[in-house]
Design an enzyme around this catalytic site. Sequence first.
Site, short mmCIF file in Angstrom:
data_model
loop_
_atom_site.label_atom_id
_atom_site.label_comp_id
_atom_site.label_asym_id
_atom_site.label_seq_id
_atom_site.Cartn_x
_atom_site.Cartn_y
_atom_site.Cartn_z
CG ASN A 220 -0.26 -0.11 2.54
OD1 ASN A 220 0.89 0.36 2.69
ND2 ASN A 220 -0.91 -0.69 3.52
CD GLU A 223 2.23 -2.57 3.35
OE1 GLU A 223 1.73 -3.20 4.30
OE2 GLU A 223 1.95 -2.81 2.15
CG ASP A 291 -6.20 -10.75 3.76
OD1 ASP A 291 -4.98 -10.51 3.66
OD2 ASP A 291 -6.78 -10.85 4.85
#
Length: 343
Positions: A220, A223, A291
């Site tokens: 993301n 990150e 996920d």
Amino acid sequence: MGQTAAMAAVSPVRSSPLPSRLPLAFARRRVLLVGDLVADHYIYGQTDRVSREAPVLIVRYESAEVKLGGGANVAANVRALSGQVTAVGVLGADEMGGELRRLFSESGVRLHAVGGRGLATETKTRILAGGVSTTRQQMLRLDRGQHAALPPRVRKALAKHVAEAARDADAVVVSDYGAGVLGDEVREVLRKLAADGLPVCVDSRYALPSFSGLTVCKPNEPELEALSGRSVRSEEDLLAAGREALRRLDCRALLVTRGRHGMALFDAEGGVDFIPVHGAKAAVDVTGAGDTVIATFALSVAAGASFGEAARLANVAGSMVVQKPGTATVSRDELLAELRSSR
């Protein structure tokens, strides 16, 4: 370089059509999930007063449930989309390990779990409570799991399971929540698989730099900033950070999830695909949305999609799952219906 020139230099794509028929091929594809299998444990109750013992709310227990979380939720999402999936990870010989084994069996996920004395199942217990006529809110989360590093025998067993299960896989998805399953031994096997041409798609919350040499990485924006060492405040910043991350990770593509700004897909040839967020509804709960995204992306690639097509399908699935409370999945029928309505 100015923003316009920088965008032109990477030939951004913004209008590729959604591959609406691709999910029909999901049922024939096999995905290997490697990662941290987490028990998402929910405790529900009612609260209407403060304790006399301490300044805390008293929660009267009503019910509880366990859901497949972390890498287990990735596997559940692949299965909900009708893909065939095998999960490799660690489960303890404890109550939550037993619950996850039961849920895997019920959902049709094949499981290769390494267990043994002294191993604990990663568990996130959330207490949700509210008044008689109010919506429950999360009050507390308690995390339990493996404190020490996994023993060498466990790490070797995991690497062996991954190598064996990959023989029948069309794609591999890696879900790293920092619980220690993705050690050096497993990462080495994953690099060999990627070098041999098997797509390996990685989502790592804390250790993405350690997964260099694989096929696709999915950070993301925070990150991406940590990985590239660059702040992302504009599209120009995003372009620079994405290029740097691609170089450091030595991967074929980088899928950056950007919340309400959608996604950005970078490829090793210098292309960038800016994908706007799908739909206009505000998110209800973002738990596990990443996920769903990585599961849909990997299964799409396994079904023959290009990285751009896979990213667009993952974008749609991600926008749908955040409309559901708690840890959730998106089914193939739901995805197909949404794609048809978006034409």
